[in-house]
Design an enzyme around this catalytic site. Structure first.
Site, PDB file in Angstrom:
ATOM      1  N   GLY A 164       0.791  -1.229   0.000  1.00 37.20           N
ATOM      2  CA  GLY A 164       0.000   0.000   0.000  1.00 37.20           C
ATOM      3  C   GLY A 164       0.819   1.274   0.000  1.00 37.20           C
ATOM      4  O   GLY A 164       0.338   2.327   0.410  1.00 37.20           O
ATOM      5  N   LYS A 237      -5.467  -5.686 -17.624  1.00 36.13           N
ATOM      6  CA  LYS A 237      -5.160  -5.338 -19.015  1.00 36.13           C
ATOM      7  C   LYS A 237      -6.438  -4.941 -19.762  1.00 36.13           C
ATOM      8  O   LYS A 237      -7.483  -5.562 -19.579  1.00 36.13           O
ATOM      9  CB  LYS A 237      -4.521  -6.539 -19.719  1.00 36.13           C
ATOM     10  CG  LYS A 237      -3.161  -6.909 -19.141  1.00 36.13           C
ATOM     11  CD  LYS A 237      -2.673  -8.246 -19.694  1.00 36.13           C
ATOM     12  CE  LYS A 237      -1.416  -8.697 -18.972  1.00 36.13           C
ATOM     13  NZ  LYS A 237      -1.110 -10.122 -19.219  1.00 36.13           N
ATOM     14  N   ARG A 292      -0.614 -21.056 -18.052  1.00 41.72           N
ATOM     15  CA  ARG A 292      -1.941 -21.356 -18.618  1.00 41.72           C
ATOM     16  C   ARG A 292      -2.084 -20.607 -19.939  1.00 41.72           C
ATOM     17  O   ARG A 292      -1.238 -19.807 -20.287  1.00 41.72           O
ATOM     18  CB  ARG A 292      -3.021 -20.838 -17.670  1.00 41.72           C
ATOM     19  CG  ARG A 292      -2.723 -19.375 -17.301  1.00 41.72           C
ATOM     20  CD  ARG A 292      -3.840 -18.660 -16.624  1.00 41.72           C
ATOM     21  NE  ARG A 292      -3.388 -17.502 -15.865  1.00 41.72           N
ATOM     22  CZ  ARG A 292      -3.151 -16.288 -16.351  1.00 41.72           C
ATOM     23  NH1 ARG A 292      -3.307 -16.065 -17.636  1.00 41.72           N
ATOM     24  NH2 ARG A 292      -2.728 -15.298 -15.590  1.00 41.72           N
ATOM     25  N   VAL A 295      -5.858 -14.761 -21.586  1.00 41.55           N
ATOM     26  CA  VAL A 295      -6.973 -14.053 -22.231  1.00 41.55           C
ATOM     27  C   VAL A 295      -6.549 -13.564 -23.618  1.00 41.55           C
ATOM     28  O   VAL A 295      -7.265 -13.715 -24.592  1.00 41.55           O
ATOM     29  CB  VAL A 295      -7.413 -12.846 -21.378  1.00 41.55           C
ATOM     30  CG1 VAL A 295      -8.494 -12.049 -22.094  1.00 41.55           C
ATOM     31  CG2 VAL A 295      -7.912 -13.295 -20.015  1.00 41.55           C
ATOM     32  N   ARG A 339     -10.390  -5.716 -24.758  1.00 41.32           N
ATOM     33  CA  ARG A 339     -11.269  -6.481 -23.867  1.00 41.32           C
ATOM     34  C   ARG A 339     -12.549  -5.688 -23.671  1.00 41.32           C
ATOM     35  O   ARG A 339     -12.521  -4.559 -23.169  1.00 41.32           O
ATOM     36  CB  ARG A 339     -10.607  -6.696 -22.523  1.00 41.32           C
ATOM     37  CG  ARG A 339      -9.339  -7.503 -22.615  1.00 41.32           C
ATOM     38  CD  ARG A 339      -8.919  -7.954 -21.242  1.00 41.32           C
ATOM     39  NE  ARG A 339      -7.615  -8.607 -21.301  1.00 41.32           N
ATOM     40  CZ  ARG A 339      -7.089  -9.277 -20.290  1.00 41.32           C
ATOM     41  NH1 ARG A 339      -7.756  -9.374 -19.137  1.00 41.32           N
ATOM     42  NH2 ARG A 339      -5.916  -9.840 -20.400  1.00 41.32           N
TER      43      ARG A 339
END
Lengths: 456, 170, 170, 456
Positions: A164, A237, A292, A295, A339
């Site tokens: 933070g 993103k 993996r 997107v 997106r």
């Protein structure tokens, strides 16, 4: 090849995987929560099994329910998509124990890459550049000065226990270091009850650049070039493209060769993404690896011509990379992805509800990946991505113009979407010339705010 | 249609409305009635979708599920069942499977079924087993009453929320 | 259908409406009734269409050309106008342009306009010129009456079917 | 480049052209009939002008109305699309007289190619192979025998005044020629009052193969390879693909070189398509040239990477081919297009009406060109093409699989479409292996009929 695959995901990626399976003659099993009963992944799969109530924790993230569905449907593989269980090494292990092939790397590799410090060290050992930093806690001002000298200014001091922004200081030269060091330590002590500090190289305006790799189960790795993903809002993103204007063919080749060496050593398997920060001088620093499909994989598919999801299946079925990719990887043209999220374009609050109008853009060079449809519902339980709009052009200028025209033809009503935001970004001069970094959106919003205020 | 018949029909419609029926069809001898109430969305396709046994059959591409736009829009926000079990339209209580797995009527092959049609069950009584990941999950009744119907065969796969038994409460 | 049957049917329909039925079908012997109440299951399709064309894109500021969105929506399919002229809702007769081109109120620059507001026109009287491909096409009134309004300025481009004058018939 | 262009067309091709213009920064003007007021080409153009009532003859084919619209909108060019006014040399001439650039070849060239016999002779002179035939009317049986000997059996006798199969005879050897000649002459005399006959080589099972060309206004022509369009029903193409399995790289290169020479001689300009029949031995015979963009142009775009509509504009604006296409044309992968028509899939009757559900397929390698949308209306006045579904794959097998999956995800309700027919064709073994010709659909329907009968 697999006979029958369960897709442990929802939304556009589930449909993307189902499409790949259909094209490969693999039978598909969708799983769904009660909120997704009318989803297209349910409609277009060969079979569909309700595995729980709407909350992800009780359905898509519920390992026993997913495995049980896989067992009653008698599948021989599970594709996890992205998010959800895709980087859960335990899930991959349960799959293995249940004699179901998990489409992804083995759990050991996922686990290694999940522990950031270990991943960093593995990369460092293989000569992949990592962000320079102090090793462990800095004991004194003198030590701090020495580390800073080695790393090179600017550096950032961070609280070991922190977060933070507290206990954090950017130091630009040796003169200001002692004062900042003391201030940061006091602040950290007050905030966290622990004044320990460490130091990292500070990149003023980093770009987020990532490399797509594929690795077969016979020890071969190939790099499919990079994606530029600097257009982010709060680490989410928004826009991705490939290639990056910043990566020269020589850099691409060098990084590719380094990654190949490194991942072959680690024993990486299946698709993966290696994320880097790029500093103002164009130098890349490894930050982490995602084990993996991502997107933004379509932009790589469009410029390389390689179907990454099909490649995942073929790799998992034991094929060699040399059989899957039969000609050298070449980057052709330029691809960009926007997106499209169900969000208020200014406030970014999620916008669930019923879609009344849904007109997709099409035509030359336009690809849409979506599981939404007119009269479809965006449930409030899951992430807000409703579509990916991807364009391909002979160069970046054509891709940008094509995206603008496609955004203008993408009509969604009933919910708010990020389409108008994308249109504003594409009109931005800095964006158009490619002059951006991960701080771009902050500046963009600031400029918009100033413009609004000046016209009032 | 004579006055008596008409009155019966009106009676029936009133009753249907009261019961919040959305759509209704009746065929008997020469008579055929189809009715749907205003505001009611359209044929309930989810019943088909809900039955795993249907879905596990290879469906010909053409017959693959009604178009999404025609399916009732499950208002996502309000669709979550409080409990997987619920009351059926005819007043019977339906025990639904709380997990996806394989249904077994008895604790072991050849053993007596936990319950049979006609039995009285107590709330909390084990009514069947749903096996998931080699674990035998005992499913308990959440009401007390008489077993009116068993909806799945032993050894059959069941999905989350699939009706298992109908119970007439007492 | 005899008077008694008709009365029964009316009864039934009244009743159905009261019960807020949306759709109803009945078949009995030789009789077959299908009924759906107005407003039921008609999500204003045509309006949606027109609506779609209003969306997102702010009407292009084409000074030269009227934006299509400003024009009355014509349901395609049944849209063919018998004649480009028609009666407006307030009873006035609208003379519309039978061709696309440029509207002129007079035969030459500086000449008197063919007609002015307040004039009486006869059927067949020339009311203006629409120039297309350098040809001056004289447009005639198809009714007799008083000129109430001129809708376009001289020199302005007009599309096919664009309203030119409003006439109060006599 | 042009400042403002009027698109003298409707439907998907109008939207295709508008998309190209938007991407090139050209302002667009749509024209429309009253039946198309709510069409997407009207919605997405910068300006739109109603030019007439629904009937094409009174609107889209009404030259004064189109030109008048172009004048009031003050455009500097008109793109005619395909069909409608696209091959009307008079229209091109009126454009020229009105000082509006017509996007296509000059009227003289269109006229030349419109007169089939002249076009044939021009091609023949340039050594493009044409279908062998008698020169002019055959006077006697002896002459007929001599022609047949020269041409080679089988040949076909046709009535000069004829049509519809009357006065037509296929002759397979010299023995049967005299009788057939007399019968055909009598039939022609009775049917048309004119017994004149001519003779052509008869191809039992021709394939329809066409070559896409581009020609600039500086005398340069380039061939962009071929399209295989043999899947036709009553001369209406249903499925097109590129490349053709029958065309070897060597043939492609040879034909390309011949066409280049020939069209440079003729002075061809802009986009064009040269249609051939291919006989059973793989030999090509010129039949005609289409002087416009074609419905099936996207398959060429996908395999060559060249945007043909943009190329049309750039050529018309005076650019050289060498500026437009900067690298050698290479055929990449395989593309297939299915024409989705609003037709009953068995009876082929047009199916106008309101579309209630319209779910487009998307994802990797799928392109949809359409101007239709959910709640949109298919008016009964125009041709029945409502969408083109085009796929691209690394090879024909992948393209076929991809098309099957995309057809399955293309959901149209409210009207009938040819989607189910395409699904049946793609399931056909002959189609799948590429064993077809222009008679394929006849055999296909025959097989279907037999199958139906045998199961009853």
């Amino acid at each position: 090849m697999f006979r029958k695959v369960l897709i442990a995901n929802r939304g556009e990626i589930a449909l993307r995987i189902i499409s790949a399976c259909k094209e490969m003659g693999i039978r598909t099993v969708a799983i769904y929560s009660e909120a997704d009963r009318n989803s297209l992944h349910v409609r277009f799969a060969d079979e569909a099994i309700c595995i729980g109530p709407p909350r992800s924790a009780d359905s898509y993230l519920n390992v026993p329910a997913v495995i049980s569905a896989a067992e009653i449907a008698d599948v021989d593989a599970i594709h996890p998509g992205y998010g959800l269980l895709s980087e859960n090494a335990n899930f991959a292990e349960v799959c293995r124990a249940s004699n179901i092939k998990f489409i992804g790397p083995p759990p050991e590799v996922t686990r290694l890459m999940g522990e950031k410090e270990k991943a960093r060290m593995s990369m460092k050992k293989a000569k992949v550049p990592i962000l320079p930093g102090s090793e462990g806690v800095i004991q004194s001002e003198e030590e701090a000065l020495e580390w800073a000298r080695q790393i090179g200014y600017p550096v950032i001091l961070k609280a070991s226990a922190g977060g933070g922004g507290r206990g954090m200081r950017v130091v630009r030269n040796a003169e200001e270091l002692p004062n900042f060091f003391r201030a940061a330590r006091t602040e950290a002590q007050n905030a966290f009850g622990n004044g320990d500090l460490y130091m990292e190289k500070f990149i003023e305006r980093p770009r987020h650049i990532e490399f797509q790799v594929l690795a077969d189960e016979h020890g071969n790795v190939i790099s499919l070039g990079e994606r530029e993903c600097s257009i982010q809002r709060r680490h989410q993103k928004l826009i991705e493209e490939s290639p990056s204007l910043q990566v020269t063919p020589k850099m691409r080749e060098e990084i590719g060769a380094t990654l190949k060496r490194c991942l072959e050593t680690i024993g990486y398997m299946n698709a993966g993404t290696v994320e880097f920060l790029m500093d103002e001088d164009g130098k890349l620093y490894f930050i982490e690896m995602n084990t993996r499909i991502q997107v933004e994989h379509p932009v790589t598919e469009l410029v390389t011509g390689v179907d990454l999801v099909k490649a995942q299946f073929r790799i998992a079925a034991g094929e060699k990379l040399s059989e899957i990719i039969t000609r050298p990887i070449e980057m052709r043209g330029h691809a960009i992805e926007c997106r499209i999220n169900a969000e208020h374009p200014e406030k970014f609050t999620p916008s669930a509800g019923k879609i009344s109008v849904f007109n997709l853009p099409g035509g030359n060079g336009v690809r849409v990946d979506t599981a939404q449809y007119a009269e479809g519902i965006v449930p409030p339980y899951y992430d807000s991505l409703i579509a990916k709009l991807i364009v391909h052009g002979t160069d970046r200028a054509e891709a940008v113009a094509r995206m603008e025209r496609a955004l203008g033809m993408f009509v969604v009503e009933g919910i708010h979407t990020t389409i108008p935001l994308h249109q504003r970004i594409f009109a931005d001069e800095d964006f158009r010339v490619g002059a951006f970094d991960t701080k771009f959106m902050e500046r963009f919003f600031e400029r918009e705010k100033l413009r609004r205020e000046s016209t009032q | 249609m004579n006055a008596g018949q008409l009155q019966s029909l009106k009676d029936l419609i009133e009753f249907l409305k009261q019961q919040e029926v959305g759509e209704f069809e009746l065929e008997q001898d020469g008579l055929k009635v189809h009715l749907s109430f205003a505001g009611h969305d359209r044929p309930a396709g989810n019943v088909n979708l809900g039955h795993l046994s249907h879905l596990l059959q290879p469906a010909p591409a053409a017959a693959a599920v009604a178009a999404p736009a025609h399916l009732p829009s499950v208002a996502a926000g309000s669709s979550a069942m409080e409990s997987p079990s619920a009351v059926a339209e005819d007043g019977l209580h339906i025990i639904k499977s709380p997990i996806v797995g394989t249904f077994y009527e008895a604790s072991a092959p050849g053993a007596e079924p936990y319950i049979k049609v006609g039995d009285q069950v107590e709330s909390g009584q084990v009514v069947c087993i749903v096996e998931a990941m080699k674990l035998m999950n005992e499913i308990e009744s959440d009401v007390a009453g008489e077993v009116v119907k068993r909806m799945v065969a032993s050894g059959q796969p069941v999905e989350y929320g699939q009706p298992l038994f109908a119970i007439r409460r007492r």
